[in-house]
Design a protein around this motif. Sequence first.
Motif, mmCIF file in Angstrom:
data_model
loop_
_atom_site.group_PDB
_atom_site.id
_atom_site.type_symbol
_atom_site.label_atom_id
_atom_site.label_comp_id
_atom_site.label_asym_id
_atom_site.label_seq_id
_atom_site.Cartn_x
_atom_site.Cartn_y
_atom_site.Cartn_z
ATOM 1 N N ILE A 183 0.831 -1.201 0.000
ATOM 2 C CA ILE A 183 0.000 0.000 0.000
ATOM 3 C C ILE A 183 0.868 1.254 0.000
ATOM 4 C CG2 ILE A 183 -1.582 1.358 1.427
ATOM 5 C CD1 ILE A 183 -2.927 -1.280 2.197
ATOM 6 N N ALA A 184 1.940 1.243 0.797
ATOM 7 C CA ALA A 184 2.842 2.395 0.837
ATOM 8 C C ALA A 184 3.480 2.637 -0.522
ATOM 9 C CB ALA A 184 3.921 2.176 1.894
ATOM 10 N N THR A 185 3.819 1.564 -1.234
ATOM 11 C CA THR A 185 4.401 1.701 -2.576
ATOM 12 C C THR A 185 3.421 2.367 -3.519
ATOM 13 O OG1 THR A 185 5.661 -0.345 -2.204
ATOM 14 C CG2 THR A 185 5.493 0.454 -4.466
ATOM 15 N N LEU A 186 2.188 1.910 -3.518
ATOM 16 C CA LEU A 186 1.164 2.491 -4.386
ATOM 17 C C LEU A 186 0.865 3.939 -4.001
ATOM 18 C CD1 LEU A 186 -1.256 -0.574 -4.545
ATOM 19 C CD2 LEU A 186 0.193 0.279 -6.395
ATOM 20 N N GLN A 187 0.971 4.250 -2.720
ATOM 21 C CA GLN A 187 0.719 5.619 -2.283
ATOM 22 C C GLN A 187 1.745 6.590 -2.857
ATOM 23 O OE1 GLN A 187 0.536 5.125 1.992
ATOM 24 N NE2 GLN A 187 -1.696 5.249 1.981
ATOM 25 N N TYR A 188 2.985 6.161 -2.978
ATOM 26 C CA TYR A 188 3.992 7.052 -3.558
ATOM 27 C C TYR A 188 3.809 7.211 -5.059
ATOM 28 C CZ TYR A 188 6.394 7.662 0.798
ATOM 29 O OH TYR A 188 6.682 8.019 2.091
ATOM 30 N N ILE A 189 3.208 6.221 -5.688
ATOM 31 C CA ILE A 189 2.841 6.392 -7.090
ATOM 32 C C ILE A 189 1.768 7.470 -7.208
ATOM 33 C CG2 ILE A 189 1.769 5.265 -9.082
ATOM 34 C CD1 ILE A 189 3.121 2.676 -8.200
ATOM 35 N N GLY A 190 0.798 7.443 -6.291
ATOM 36 C CA GLY A 190 -0.228 8.480 -6.270
ATOM 37 C C GLY A 190 0.360 9.853 -6.009
ATOM 38 N N ALA A 191 1.317 9.931 -5.092
ATOM 39 C CA ALA A 191 1.975 11.204 -4.802
ATOM 40 C C ALA A 191 2.730 11.718 -6.017
ATOM 41 C CB ALA A 191 2.933 11.020 -3.622
ATOM 42 N N LEU A 192 3.364 10.818 -6.736
ATOM 43 C CA LEU A 192 4.119 11.193 -7.935
ATOM 44 C C LEU A 192 3.191 11.727 -9.018
ATOM 45 C CD1 LEU A 192 7.110 11.094 -8.786
ATOM 46 C CD2 LEU A 192 6.639 8.877 -9.848
ATOM 47 N N ILE A 193 2.039 11.091 -9.166
ATOM 48 C CA ILE A 193 1.064 11.512 -10.188
ATOM 49 C C ILE A 193 0.600 12.944 -9.927
ATOM 50 C CG2 ILE A 193 -1.271 11.099 -11.059
ATOM 51 C CD1 ILE A 193 -0.769 8.108 -10.622
ATOM 52 N N VAL A 194 0.455 13.312 -8.658
ATOM 53 C CA VAL A 194 0.009 14.658 -8.301
ATOM 54 C C VAL A 194 1.137 15.677 -8.417
ATOM 55 C CG1 VAL A 194 -0.801 16.100 -6.399
ATOM 56 C CG2 VAL A 194 -1.858 13.885 -6.814
ATOM 57 N N THR A 195 2.332 15.309 -7.991
ATOM 58 C CA THR A 195 3.427 16.268 -7.850
ATOM 59 C C THR A 195 4.063 16.664 -9.171
ATOM 60 O OG1 THR A 195 3.912 15.347 -5.663
ATOM 61 C CG2 THR A 195 5.620 16.707 -6.687
ATOM 62 N N VAL A 196 4.277 15.701 -10.065
ATOM 63 C CA VAL A 196 5.002 15.978 -11.310
ATOM 64 C C VAL A 196 4.349 17.071 -12.155
ATOM 65 C CG1 VAL A 196 5.703 14.989 -13.528
ATOM 66 C CG2 VAL A 196 6.169 13.754 -11.410
ATOM 67 N N PRO A 197 3.037 17.045 -12.395
ATOM 68 C CA PRO A 197 2.435 18.115 -13.208
ATOM 69 C C PRO A 197 2.631 19.503 -12.610
ATOM 70 C CG PRO A 197 0.926 16.263 -13.021
ATOM 71 C CD PRO A 197 2.042 16.001 -12.060
ATOM 72 N N PHE A 198 2.531 19.623 -11.271
ATOM 73 C CA PHE A 198 2.723 20.921 -10.636
ATOM 74 C C PHE A 198 4.178 21.368 -10.721
ATOM 75 C CE2 PHE A 198 -1.366 19.918 -8.656
ATOM 76 C CZ PHE A 198 -1.988 21.160 -8.708
ATOM 77 N N ALA A 199 5.116 20.426 -10.595
ATOM 78 C CA ALA A 199 6.526 20.774 -10.725
ATOM 79 C C ALA A 199 6.832 21.268 -12.134
ATOM 80 C CB ALA A 199 7.396 19.558 -10.389
ATOM 81 N N LEU A 200 6.272 20.613 -13.135
ATOM 82 C CA LEU A 200 6.491 21.029 -14.525
ATOM 83 C C LEU A 200 5.868 22.392 -14.803
ATOM 84 C CD1 LEU A 200 5.805 17.638 -16.356
ATOM 85 C CD2 LEU A 200 8.029 18.752 -16.031
ATOM 86 N N ALA A 201 4.737 22.681 -14.167
ATOM 87 C CA ALA A 201 4.021 23.929 -14.437
ATOM 88 C C ALA A 201 4.585 25.113 -13.661
ATOM 89 C CB ALA A 201 2.546 23.756 -14.114
ATOM 90 N N LEU A 202 5.080 24.882 -12.441
ATOM 91 C CA LEU A 202 5.455 25.984 -11.560
ATOM 92 C C LEU A 202 6.952 26.185 -11.394
ATOM 93 C CD1 LEU A 202 2.834 25.362 -8.704
ATOM 94 C CD2 LEU A 202 2.669 26.977 -10.614
ATOM 95 N N GLU A 203 7.756 25.206 -11.778
ATOM 96 C CA GLU A 203 9.188 25.289 -11.506
ATOM 97 C C GLU A 203 10.022 25.063 -12.769
ATOM 98 O OE1 GLU A 203 8.914 23.732 -6.854
ATOM 99 O OE2 GLU A 203 9.850 22.454 -8.375
ATOM 100 N N ASN A 204 11.328 25.332 -12.627
ATOM 101 C CA ASN A 204 12.279 25.115 -13.729
ATOM 102 C C ASN A 204 13.022 23.798 -13.600
ATOM 103 O OD1 ASN A 204 11.751 27.687 -14.943
ATOM 104 N ND2 ASN A 204 13.033 28.645 -13.357
ATOM 105 N N LEU A 205 12.638 22.994 -12.615
ATOM 106 C CA LEU A 205 13.249 21.681 -12.357
ATOM 107 C C LEU A 205 14.742 21.808 -12.042
ATOM 108 C CD1 LEU A 205 11.545 19.560 -15.183
ATOM 109 C CD2 LEU A 205 10.674 20.146 -12.906
#
Length: 294
Positions: A183-205
Motif C-alpha cells: 500500500i505504501a508503494t502504491l501511495q507514492y505512485i499516487g503522490a508522484l502523479i500529483v506532484t510531477v504536473p505541478f513541478a512542470l508547471a510551476l518550476e524550472n526543475l
Amino acid sequence: MSLDRLAPAIFVLLWSTGWVVAKYATFVSEPLTFLGIRYLTAAILFTGFCLVTRAVWPRDRRTIMHAIVSGAFLHGIYLGAVWWAIGQGVPAALSSIIAALQPLMTALVAPFFIGERLSGTQKIGLGLGFLGVLLAVLPKFFGHGADAIPVFAIVVNMLGMAAVTYGTIYQKQYLPTGDIRAIATLQYIGALIVTVPFALALENLHVDFGFAFVALLAWSVLGISMGAILLLLYLLRRGQVSRAASLIYLVPPIAALQAAAVFGEELTMPMIVGTLIVVVGVYLTNRKDPAPAE
C-alpha cells in the motif's frame, strides 16, 4: 519493549526532521522538483523492498485505486503544499503550527466519516496539545518580519493540512486491511502523479546535484518516506485515527528544538513549557481508558 510502545516515539522523531529537511532542501533544489525525485526514489525502493520481503499486492482494482488516491492526499498534496509554502517564505515553525491543526480537524470529522468517538479525556488531551503548540511556537511571529509572511502561501499551507486530514480518514476508511508495504508503494505512485504536473508547471526543475542533495534525499526517502510512513500506517492499523493524528502535536516543538540545534534558532521558555503541555496532551489522547467493571 514492544513495537506498540516504541512506534509513536520513533515516528515523531523521524517525522519532525522533515521540517529541517524542507528548509535545507530550498538551498539545493526547487521544492516540488525535490519532492518528485523523492517520491520516485521511494516508489522504486519500496517496490524492491516488497519483492525481497514477498509483500502481498492487492489484486482488485478498487483497493489499488484507494491506495493511489490516499497517497495523493497524504503525500502529494500535503507535502507539496507545505514545501511550496516554505519555499515561498513561510517559516518552517509557522508551517508546523498549521500542521498542528490536523488532530483537531481529524477529531471533528472522524465521527462523520468512520463513526469514531472520542472520550472526554481524549478531547481534553487534544485541546491541551493544541494550546501547547501555540504557546511553544506562536510568540515568535509577533516580532520582526511577521508582516513579510505571504498570505497566499499560508492559505496553500492550510490546504495541505486539510489534505492530510482527509487522507488520514480516507486511509482508515478504505484501507483497513492489506499489506502496508504494498500500500505504501502504491501511495507514492499516487503522490508522484500529483506532484510531477505541478513541478512542470510551476518550476524550472532546478537541482544542485552534490553531497548535500544526496544526503537530504537519502534521509528523506529512507528515514521519512519509508521509516516514518510505515510506522504511521502501522499506528493507523493498531489504534484510533485520532490517537495516531494526535502525535502530530509533538512535531512542532520537537522541530523547534532541532532548529535550535541545527540552525541556531533561539530556544525560548514558551517553547519549553509548550512542549511539556504537548506531551501531557498527547498522553491523555493516547491513554487507554480502563475497561468497565462487570
